[in-house]
Design a protein around this motif. Structure first.
Motif, PDB file in Angstrom:
ATOM      1  N   GLY A 264       0.755  -1.059   0.018  1.00  0.00           N
ATOM      2  CA  GLY A 264       0.121  -0.068  -0.007  1.00  0.00           C
ATOM      3  C   GLY A 264       0.785   1.226  -0.021  1.00  0.00           C
ATOM      4  N   PHE A 265       2.061   1.101  -0.646  1.00  0.00           N
ATOM      5  CA  PHE A 265       2.917   2.168  -0.348  1.00  0.00           C
ATOM      6  C   PHE A 265       3.405   2.731  -1.851  1.00  0.00           C
ATOM      7  N   THR A 266       4.197   3.610  -1.922  1.00  0.00           N
ATOM      8  CA  THR A 266       4.542   4.083  -3.545  1.00  0.00           C
ATOM      9  C   THR A 266       6.178   3.798  -3.752  1.00  0.00           C
ATOM     10  N   GLY A 267       6.114   3.545  -5.100  1.00  0.00           N
ATOM     11  CA  GLY A 267       7.715   3.282  -5.577  1.00  0.00           C
ATOM     12  C   GLY A 267       8.177   1.943  -5.109  1.00  0.00           C
ATOM     13  N   ALA A 268       7.489   0.999  -5.122  1.00  0.00           N
ATOM     14  CA  ALA A 268       7.852  -0.456  -5.104  1.00  0.00           C
ATOM     15  C   ALA A 268       8.595  -1.050  -6.072  1.00  0.00           C
ATOM     16  N   THR A 269       9.987  -1.419  -6.056  1.00  0.00           N
ATOM     17  CA  THR A 269      10.609  -2.003  -7.297  1.00  0.00           C
ATOM     18  C   THR A 269      11.753  -3.029  -6.389  1.00  0.00           C
ATOM     19  N   GLY A 270      12.003  -3.846  -7.305  1.00  0.00           N
ATOM     20  CA  GLY A 270      13.326  -4.910  -6.769  1.00  0.00           C
ATOM     21  C   GLY A 270      12.393  -5.780  -5.742  1.00  0.00           C
ATOM     22  N   ALA A 271      13.623  -6.102  -4.787  1.00  0.00           N
ATOM     23  CA  ALA A 271      12.972  -7.018  -3.771  1.00  0.00           C
ATOM     24  C   ALA A 271      12.267  -6.416  -2.726  1.00  0.00           C
ATOM     25  N   GLN A 272      11.079  -6.822  -2.391  1.00  0.00           N
ATOM     26  CA  GLN A 272      10.391  -6.098  -1.280  1.00  0.00           C
ATOM     27  C   GLN A 272      10.063  -7.457  -0.446  1.00  0.00           C
ATOM     28  N   VAL A 273      10.489  -7.317   0.919  1.00  0.00           N
ATOM     29  CA  VAL A 273      10.608  -8.415   1.717  1.00  0.00           C
ATOM     30  C   VAL A 273       9.939  -7.746   3.359  1.00  0.00           C
ATOM     31  N   CYS A 274       8.612  -8.404   3.632  1.00  0.00           N
ATOM     32  CA  CYS A 274       7.911  -8.102   4.786  1.00  0.00           C
ATOM     33  C   CYS A 274       8.650  -8.161   6.004  1.00  0.00           C
ATOM     34  N   TRP A 275       9.215  -9.525   6.357  1.00  0.00           N
ATOM     35  CA  TRP A 275      10.011  -9.655   7.451  1.00  0.00           C
ATOM     36  C   TRP A 275      11.165 -10.579   7.300  1.00  0.00           C
ATOM     37  N   ALA A 276      12.342 -10.271   7.538  1.00  0.00           N
ATOM     38  CA  ALA A 276      13.793 -10.898   7.196  1.00  0.00           C
ATOM     39  C   ALA A 276      14.204 -11.488   8.480  1.00  0.00           C
TER      40      ALA A 276
ATOM     41  N   THR B 131       1.106  -3.527  -7.097  1.00  0.00           N
ATOM     42  CA  THR B 131       2.570  -3.239  -7.957  1.00  0.00           C
ATOM     43  C   THR B 131       3.750  -4.158  -7.117  1.00  0.00           C
ATOM     44  N   THR B 132       3.559  -4.045  -5.678  1.00  0.00           N
ATOM     45  CA  THR B 132       4.388  -4.942  -4.711  1.00  0.00           C
ATOM     46  C   THR B 132       4.478  -6.201  -5.012  1.00  0.00           C
ATOM     47  N   ALA B 133       3.003  -6.799  -5.153  1.00  0.00           N
ATOM     48  CA  ALA B 133       2.718  -8.289  -5.222  1.00  0.00           C
ATOM     49  C   ALA B 133       3.309  -8.723  -6.655  1.00  0.00           C
ATOM     50  N   ALA B 134       3.290  -7.903  -7.693  1.00  0.00           N
ATOM     51  CA  ALA B 134       3.962  -8.323  -8.810  1.00  0.00           C
ATOM     52  C   ALA B 134       5.255  -8.363  -9.327  1.00  0.00           C
ATOM     53  N   LEU B 135       6.015  -8.096  -8.231  1.00  0.00           N
ATOM     54  CA  LEU B 135       7.527  -8.042  -8.071  1.00  0.00           C
ATOM     55  C   LEU B 135       8.226  -9.311  -8.114  1.00  0.00           C
ATOM     56  N   ALA B 136       9.051  -9.682  -8.687  1.00  0.00           N
ATOM     57  CA  ALA B 136       9.774 -10.898  -8.654  1.00  0.00           C
ATOM     58  C   ALA B 136      10.529 -11.126  -7.164  1.00  0.00           C
ATOM     59  N   GLY B 137      10.795  -9.983  -6.733  1.00  0.00           N
ATOM     60  CA  GLY B 137      11.528 -10.403  -5.489  1.00  0.00           C
ATOM     61  C   GLY B 137      10.314 -10.109  -4.375  1.00  0.00           C
ATOM     62  N   MET B 138       9.392 -10.151  -4.471  1.00  0.00           N
ATOM     63  CA  MET B 138       8.490 -10.012  -3.329  1.00  0.00           C
ATOM     64  C   MET B 138       8.371 -11.333  -2.600  1.00  0.00           C
ATOM     65  N   ARG B 139       8.692 -11.202  -0.851  1.00  0.00           N
ATOM     66  CA  ARG B 139       8.507 -12.164  -0.160  1.00  0.00           C
ATOM     67  C   ARG B 139       7.803 -11.634   1.118  1.00  0.00           C
ATOM     68  N   SER B 140       6.869 -12.508   1.640  1.00  0.00           N
ATOM     69  CA  SER B 140       6.245 -12.302   2.951  1.00  0.00           C
ATOM     70  C   SER B 140       7.465 -12.386   3.999  1.00  0.00           C
ATOM     71  N   LEU B 141       8.035 -13.693   4.025  1.00  0.00           N
ATOM     72  CA  LEU B 141       9.060 -13.895   4.771  1.00  0.00           C
ATOM     73  C   LEU B 141      10.235 -14.519   4.425  1.00  0.00           C
ATOM     74  N   THR B 142      11.615 -14.133   4.843  1.00  0.00           N
ATOM     75  CA  THR B 142      12.587 -14.678   4.306  1.00  0.00           C
ATOM     76  C   THR B 142      13.532 -15.382   5.549  1.00  0.00           C
TER      77      THR B 142
END
Length: 270
Positions: free
Chosen positions: A86-98, A118-129
């Motif tokens: 729900g934010f702006t400018g999401a690119t690359g890897a977006q991780v919720c909790w590492a 936008t974030t959900a469509a990123l190849a680097g999106m993860r909810s948890l790593t």
């Protein structure tokens, strides 16, 4: 009086002293929360029901990642919900909790990444790593979001990175809603797992309706060196994926199928 921010509470806590930070309500983030002290725990003061947990949220901020970065060891996280999106400018890897510390315990926590299209469509999106030392236990947690369609690029709810050792996932729920069949619930990159990842009593649910599609596989284990096994216990179920796994060391216990000549054993899922 309570601290105004989680950052101030963590700064005041003493490592290896049994200190606990209690969270009430929602902590809104615009920068990464660095949980960097050993033996300091975080417990939500609200009921850890489906949508009533004490929360950490990055909604409304300019995109940043990870939202929470745990490098401390010997910590407990109980009754905490998270939302990253729900934010702006999401690119690359977006991780919720590492999870990068190790030997930590999680109970009744939610890890909800990809909270906007936008974030959900990123190849680097993860909810948890999960990386670092490993040897973590997750009990009764929810990993992944099923209210925003993960479209365009293949991504994952959980990624194991950096030779993670001996992870336990007990009674956890993996959620997703994907339009790319190559998405997965659990991705283990080459060399990302050492020894084993054990799932027991877990539900892997991909909602394939309303514009979604069936995953090719729920779990992908690339092996490499070090390499480990994914062991799926007898009380787990996968829905919305054609196969539990199509490649890699993924094993299933207590199989019983019509026409099978052997039942009640662990077999290679692939």
């Amino acid at each position: 009086e309570p601290f105004k921010t989680l950052d101030a509470a963590v700064a005041a806590a003493v490592a290896n002293n049994g200190d606990i930070v209690w969270l009430n309500g929602t902590s809104h983030r615009t920068t990464t929360l660095a949980w960097n002290k050993n033996g300091v725990s975080l417990i939500g003061m609200q009921s850890p029901s489906a949508n009533n947990r004490a929360r950490i949220s990055a909604q409304g901020a300019t995109a940043f990642s990870p939202m929470v970065n745990v490098t401390g060891q010997g910590c407990s996280f109980i009754g905490i919900g998270t939302f990253h999106g729900g934010f702006t400018g999401a690119t690359g890897a977006q991780v919720c909790w590492a999870e990068a510390g190790g030997r930590n315990y999680y109970e009744a926590c939610q890890f909800l990444g990809g909270g906007d299209a936008t974030t959900a469509a990123l190849a680097g999106m993860r909810s948890l790593t999960i990386g670092g030392q490993g040897e973590n236990v997750f009990n009764g947690c929810v990993i992944g979001l099923d209210t925003v369609l993960r479209a365009t690029n293949a991504n994952a709810s959980l990624e194991m990175i950096g030779g993670t050792t001996r992870t336990r996932m007990l009674n956890c729920v993996f959620n997703s809603w994907v339009s790319a069949a190559t998405d997965v619930h659990i991705l283990i990159v080459s060399g990302g797992l050492d020894r084993e990842l054990i799932l027991n009593g877990c539900v892997l649910h991909n909602f394939a309706g309303a514009g979604g599609t069936t995953m090719n596989a729920a779990i992908s284990n690339a092996g490499g060196s070090p390499a480990g096994d994914v062991i799926v216990g007898p009380s787990c179920i996968s829905v919305g994926a054609t196969a539990l796994a199509t490649a890699g060391a993924v094993y299933v216990g207590q199989i019983s199928a019509a026409g099978a000549t052997t039942t009640g054993v662990g077999i290679l899922a692939t």
